[in-house]
Design a protein around this motif. Sequence first.
Motif, PDB file in Angstrom:
ATOM      1  N   GLY A 180       0.826  -1.205   0.000  1.00 30.54           N
ATOM      2  CA  GLY A 180       0.000   0.000   0.000  1.00 30.54           C
ATOM      3  C   GLY A 180       0.854   1.246   0.000  1.00 30.54           C
ATOM      4  N   SER A 181       0.249   2.339  -0.411  1.00 35.56           N
ATOM      5  CA  SER A 181       0.920   3.634  -0.412  1.00 35.56           C
ATOM      6  C   SER A 181       0.100   4.622   0.403  1.00 35.56           C
ATOM      7  N   SER A 182       0.785   5.558   1.030  1.00 32.62           N
ATOM      8  CA  SER A 182       0.125   6.615   1.795  1.00 32.62           C
ATOM      9  C   SER A 182      -0.772   6.011   2.878  1.00 32.62           C
ATOM     10  N   MET A 183      -2.068   6.284   2.864  1.00 30.31           N
ATOM     11  CA  MET A 183      -2.963   5.701   3.865  1.00 30.31           C
ATOM     12  C   MET A 183      -3.034   4.188   3.724  1.00 30.31           C
ATOM     13  N   GLY A 184      -2.873   3.671   2.515  1.00 30.44           N
ATOM     14  CA  GLY A 184      -2.837   2.228   2.316  1.00 30.44           C
ATOM     15  C   GLY A 184      -1.614   1.602   2.964  1.00 30.44           C
ATOM     16  N   GLY A 185      -0.472   2.291   2.889  1.00 36.70           N
ATOM     17  CA  GLY A 185       0.723   1.808   3.562  1.00 36.70           C
ATOM     18  C   GLY A 185       0.546   1.800   5.063  1.00 36.70           C
ATOM     19  N   PHE A 186      -0.049   2.868   5.594  1.00 36.68           N
ATOM     20  CA  PHE A 186      -0.356   2.899   7.028  1.00 36.68           C
ATOM     21  C   PHE A 186      -1.251   1.728   7.412  1.00 36.68           C
ATOM     22  N   THR A 187      -2.267   1.441   6.590  1.00 31.52           N
ATOM     23  CA  THR A 187      -3.245   0.403   6.922  1.00 31.52           C
ATOM     24  C   THR A 187      -2.604  -0.966   7.043  1.00 31.52           C
ATOM     25  N   VAL A 188      -1.729  -1.330   6.091  1.00 39.53           N
ATOM     26  CA  VAL A 188      -1.110  -2.665   6.176  1.00 39.53           C
ATOM     27  C   VAL A 188      -0.146  -2.745   7.350  1.00 39.53           C
ATOM     28  N   LEU A 189       0.546  -1.654   7.662  1.00 36.77           N
ATOM     29  CA  LEU A 189       1.432  -1.654   8.822  1.00 36.77           C
ATOM     30  C   LEU A 189       0.632  -1.730  10.117  1.00 36.77           C
TER      31      LEU A 189
END
Length: 373
Positions: free
Chosen positions: A192-201
Motif C-alpha cells: 500500500g501507499s500513503s494511507m494504504g501503507g499505514f493500513t497494512v502496517l
Amino acid sequence: MQAYLTELYYIFLEPVLLYLGLTTQGSGDPTYGRDRLPYSAQERSLIYENPNVRSTRRRVYLCGTDPVLDVELQGVHALPSTYKNKRLTSFVNYYIWEMPSVAQLNADVYLVHGINDYSGKLTVQGTAFMRAGMRAIAIDLPSFGRSSGLPAYVPSMRVLANALHAVMAHVHFHDTLAELPALARRKRFGQGSSMGGFTVLYHCALYPPAAPAKLGGLANGARLSLDGVAVSAPMLQIASASRPSYTLEWIARRICMFAGRLPFAKAIRGNVSDDPKVDYYASIDPQNYRGLVRIATGLAIVAGIDDLARITSRIQCPVSIDHGENDRATSPHGSIAFFEKLHAEPKRLRLWPGVEHGAFIETNPSGDQKSSC
C-alpha cells in the motif's frame, strides 16, 4: 444548490435519523452512489475486459468489526439490517484478480489504496503481481470505492485495519469452501501507499502471528497475519505542508462531537506532486473522493498515527519502506522514526532524493491514472 443541501443532510441530519432508526445509510444506497459509477477505461482494459484475467468480486458483510462468513450473503446487493439474528453494520467490497495461464505461486498480495482513492487505481500493481503468479486482492476501504459508508468518513483508523482483516477471513472462508489451499498455508503479503501503507502496517501491529484469529465461522487457530509488507510514502507522519494549523485543529476537536462529518481541511490537496496533471486527473475522476478531509477522519488519522507509533514493536514480519525526500503529504521523517523503532527483521528503508508523494502516479491522455500514490 441541490448538492449543497444533500451534503448538509448527510452531515447533520442523517446521523440523527440513523440513531433513531428512521432511515438507512445513503437513503437505501449505503455506497452513496459510488457503486453505480462505471469502471474506468484503465480498469476495463487491464482487468474486466482482459481475456487473460479472471476477476471475482465479493462483499464481506460486517457485524461491528466481525465478518459474517456465510455463502448465502453473496449476491445480496443491499445492506440488510439483520441476518440470522446478527445486526449488519457495513460491508467491504473487494476483488480477486488472477491470471490462470500463469504458473501459480502459493501466495496472495493484498492491495490497499490511499486516501480519496479506490481499488481500481491499483490495476497496474495488480497486473504485475498476477504476471508473477500471485493472486492480487484489491480492497475498497470503508467509505471509499464500492464499499459502504459516507464518502471519506472514517471515524477511526482501526476501521481500515479491521476491514483488511475481514477480507482476509472472507478469502480464507471461500478458499475452504472451494477446497483450495487453506489460507493458513498460503503466503500473504500487503502492499500500500500513503494511507494504504499505514493500513497494512497497522494491521501487522494489531494482528501479529502470535495471536490466531477466532472469528465467526473461521476455523480455530487459522492464522490471519501478513507474512511481509512493502509500503511507499506511508502515512506515518503528516508533512507540515499538509497538516492544518494548530488553530484549525483546535476548532476541529471542539466541534467534532456534533459535526464530525463536516468537510474541513484541504490536507494533501495540491501537495501530492509538482506535476499539475496529477491533481487535474484526480479532480475529474468520478470514482475519487474530491472533497475536503472530514473532521472526524482527520482527527482519526492523527490518533491512528500515534497509536501505531505506540505499538510498532508488535510488528514481526519483514517490512520494506520507500519514501521520497520531497514528500509534502506524508513526511519521510515519519518513516525514518518508524524504521528506527521497528524490531522486525529483515527490514529496509529507502529514501529517494527529489521524489514527492505522487512518485508512483502516471497519467495518460485519456485522463485515467495508471497508478496510485
